[in-house]
Design a protein around this motif. Sequence first.
Motif, PDB file in Angstrom:
ATOM      1  N   VAL A   6      14.574  15.779  -5.179  1.00  0.00           N
ATOM      2  CA  VAL A   6      13.302  15.111  -4.904  1.00  0.00           C
ATOM      3  C   VAL A   6      13.354  14.527  -3.497  1.00  0.00           C
ATOM      4  O   VAL A   6      14.292  13.814  -3.147  1.00  0.00           O
ATOM      5  N   VAL A   7      12.327  14.867  -2.709  1.00  0.00           N
ATOM      6  CA  VAL A   7      12.156  14.286  -1.385  1.00  0.00           C
ATOM      7  C   VAL A   7      10.997  13.301  -1.517  1.00  0.00           C
ATOM      8  O   VAL A   7       9.857  13.702  -1.767  1.00  0.00           O
ATOM      9  N   GLN A   8      11.325  12.017  -1.416  1.00  0.00           N
ATOM     10  CA  GLN A   8      10.349  10.950  -1.630  1.00  0.00           C
ATOM     11  C   GLN A   8       9.332  10.884  -0.493  1.00  0.00           C
ATOM     12  O   GLN A   8       9.549  11.464   0.570  1.00  0.00           O
ATOM     13  N   PRO A   9       8.232  10.153  -0.680  1.00  0.00           N
ATOM     14  CA  PRO A   9       7.231  10.018   0.385  1.00  0.00           C
ATOM     15  C   PRO A   9       7.837   9.389   1.641  1.00  0.00           C
ATOM     16  O   PRO A   9       8.809   8.634   1.547  1.00  0.00           O
ATOM     17  N   PRO A  10       7.245   9.685   2.803  1.00  0.00           N
ATOM     18  CA  PRO A  10       7.742   9.071   4.031  1.00  0.00           C
ATOM     19  C   PRO A  10       7.665   7.542   3.947  1.00  0.00           C
ATOM     20  O   PRO A  10       6.685   6.996   3.442  1.00  0.00           O
ATOM     21  N   GLY A  14       9.349   5.727   8.819  1.00  0.00           N
ATOM     22  CA  GLY A  14       9.715   7.127   9.005  1.00  0.00           C
ATOM     23  C   GLY A  14      10.936   7.498   8.188  1.00  0.00           C
ATOM     24  O   GLY A  14      11.721   6.646   7.791  1.00  0.00           O
ATOM     25  N   GLY A  15      11.070   8.756   7.905  1.00  0.00           N
ATOM     26  CA  GLY A  15      12.171   9.250   7.086  1.00  0.00           C
ATOM     27  C   GLY A  15      11.783   9.301   5.621  1.00  0.00           C
ATOM     28  O   GLY A  15      10.863   8.613   5.187  1.00  0.00           O
ATOM     29  N   ARG A  16      12.484  10.136   4.884  1.00  0.00           N
ATOM     30  CA  ARG A  16      12.228  10.310   3.454  1.00  0.00           C
ATOM     31  C   ARG A  16      13.551  10.251   2.698  1.00  0.00           C
ATOM     32  O   ARG A  16      14.511  10.908   3.071  1.00  0.00           O
ATOM     33  N   ARG A  17      13.574   9.487   1.632  1.00  0.00           N
ATOM     34  CA  ARG A  17      14.759   9.413   0.783  1.00  0.00           C
ATOM     35  C   ARG A  17      14.890  10.708   0.004  1.00  0.00           C
ATOM     36  O   ARG A  17      13.911  11.236  -0.505  1.00  0.00           O
ATOM     37  N   HIS A  29      15.333  12.488   8.242  1.00  0.00           N
ATOM     38  CA  HIS A  29      14.320  12.431   9.293  1.00  0.00           C
ATOM     39  C   HIS A  29      13.916  13.833   9.748  1.00  0.00           C
ATOM     40  O   HIS A  29      13.117  13.972  10.669  1.00  0.00           O
ATOM     41  N   SER A  30      14.476  14.857   9.077  1.00  0.00           N
ATOM     42  CA  SER A  30      14.170  16.247   9.409  1.00  0.00           C
ATOM     43  C   SER A  30      14.670  17.145   8.282  1.00  0.00           C
ATOM     44  O   SER A  30      15.459  16.711   7.435  1.00  0.00           O
ATOM     45  N   ASP A  31      14.222  18.390   8.307  1.00  0.00           N
ATOM     46  CA  ASP A  31      14.733  19.365   7.333  1.00  0.00           C
ATOM     47  C   ASP A  31      16.240  19.529   7.489  1.00  0.00           C
ATOM     48  O   ASP A  31      16.953  19.708   6.497  1.00  0.00           O
ATOM     49  N   ALA A  32      16.729  19.467   8.727  1.00  0.00           N
ATOM     50  CA  ALA A  32      18.172  19.610   8.956  1.00  0.00           C
ATOM     51  C   ALA A  32      18.949  18.523   8.215  1.00  0.00           C
ATOM     52  O   ALA A  32      20.034  18.792   7.680  1.00  0.00           O
ATOM     53  N   ASP A  33      18.404  17.303   8.167  1.00  0.00           N
ATOM     54  CA  ASP A  33      19.065  16.230   7.415  1.00  0.00           C
ATOM     55  C   ASP A  33      19.107  16.564   5.930  1.00  0.00           C
ATOM     56  O   ASP A  33      20.145  16.393   5.278  1.00  0.00           O
ATOM     57  N   TRP A  58       8.506  17.730  -3.379  1.00  0.00           N
ATOM     58  CA  TRP A  58       8.121  16.900  -2.240  1.00  0.00           C
ATOM     59  C   TRP A  58       7.068  15.927  -2.757  1.00  0.00           C
ATOM     60  O   TRP A  58       5.970  16.332  -3.104  1.00  0.00           O
ATOM     61  N   ARG A  59       7.395  14.648  -2.794  1.00  0.00           N
ATOM     62  CA  ARG A  59       6.454  13.639  -3.287  1.00  0.00           C
ATOM     63  C   ARG A  59       5.747  12.966  -2.120  1.00  0.00           C
ATOM     64  O   ARG A  59       6.372  12.569  -1.146  1.00  0.00           O
ATOM     65  N   GLY A  60       4.455  12.818  -2.253  1.00  0.00           N
ATOM     66  CA  GLY A  60       3.674  12.111  -1.245  1.00  0.00           C
ATOM     67  C   GLY A  60       3.770  12.765   0.120  1.00  0.00           C
ATOM     68  O   GLY A  60       4.814  13.245   0.504  1.00  0.00           O
ATOM     69  N   GLY A  61       2.702  12.824   0.829  1.00  0.00           N
ATOM     70  CA  GLY A  61       2.724  13.469   2.135  1.00  0.00           C
ATOM     71  C   GLY A  61       2.942  14.957   2.020  1.00  0.00           C
ATOM     72  O   GLY A  61       3.114  15.499   0.934  1.00  0.00           O
ATOM     73  N   ARG A  62       2.947  15.614   3.146  1.00  0.00           N
ATOM     74  CA  ARG A  62       3.164  17.058   3.172  1.00  0.00           C
ATOM     75  C   ARG A  62       4.656  17.373   3.231  1.00  0.00           C
ATOM     76  O   ARG A  62       5.432  16.605   3.788  1.00  0.00           O
ATOM     77  N   ALA A  63       4.996  18.521   2.688  1.00  0.00           N
ATOM     78  CA  ALA A  63       6.384  18.983   2.785  1.00  0.00           C
ATOM     79  C   ALA A  63       6.747  19.136   4.257  1.00  0.00           C
ATOM     80  O   ALA A  63       5.904  19.500   5.080  1.00  0.00           O
ATOM     81  N   HIS A  64       7.971  18.811   4.575  1.00  0.00           N
ATOM     82  CA  HIS A  64       8.525  18.956   5.923  1.00  0.00           C
ATOM     83  C   HIS A  64       7.979  17.942   6.932  1.00  0.00           C
ATOM     84  O   HIS A  64       8.222  18.071   8.120  1.00  0.00           O
ATOM     85  N   GLN A  65       7.235  16.947   6.465  1.00  0.00           N
ATOM     86  CA  GLN A  65       6.712  15.898   7.346  1.00  0.00           C
ATOM     87  C   GLN A  65       7.512  14.632   7.066  1.00  0.00           C
ATOM     88  O   GLN A  65       7.586  14.185   5.932  1.00  0.00           O
ATOM     89  N   TYR A  66       8.078  14.046   8.098  1.00  0.00           N
ATOM     90  CA  TYR A  66       8.981  12.902   7.919  1.00  0.00           C
ATOM     91  C   TYR A  66       8.466  11.616   8.555  1.00  0.00           C
ATOM     92  O   TYR A  66       9.005  10.543   8.316  1.00  0.00           O
ATOM     93  N   GLU A  67       7.398  11.704   9.343  1.00  0.00           N
ATOM     94  CA  GLU A  67       6.847  10.525   9.993  1.00  0.00           C
ATOM     95  C   GLU A  67       5.933   9.791   9.016  1.00  0.00           C
ATOM     96  O   GLU A  67       5.304  10.404   8.148  1.00  0.00           O
TER      97      GLU A  67
END
Length: 69
Positions: A6-10, A14-17, A29-33, A58-67
């Motif tokens: 699970v990638v939490q909302p930004p 910034g950043g997603r848990r 802070h990026s897909d690489a992370d 991907w919860r909240g926000g768009r996938a691959h968006q970390y800001e």
Amino acid sequence: MAAPIVVQPPSRTGGRRVTVGGQILGLAHSDADVIEFLRRAGLPDAEGLLDDPVWVMWRGGRAHQYEAA
């Protein structure tokens, strides 16, 4: 069955848990992370999983968006 990754909302700053099975892997802070966290968790082919809803939610926000929005 829910996706195990699970990638939490930004966050506001910034950043997603990122969690796997409820365990926090880190703040991405990026897909690489995300890929690095998953590699360290034992998923060496994690790059191919990011857009697979069976594996990643991907919860909240768009996938691959970390800001923050």
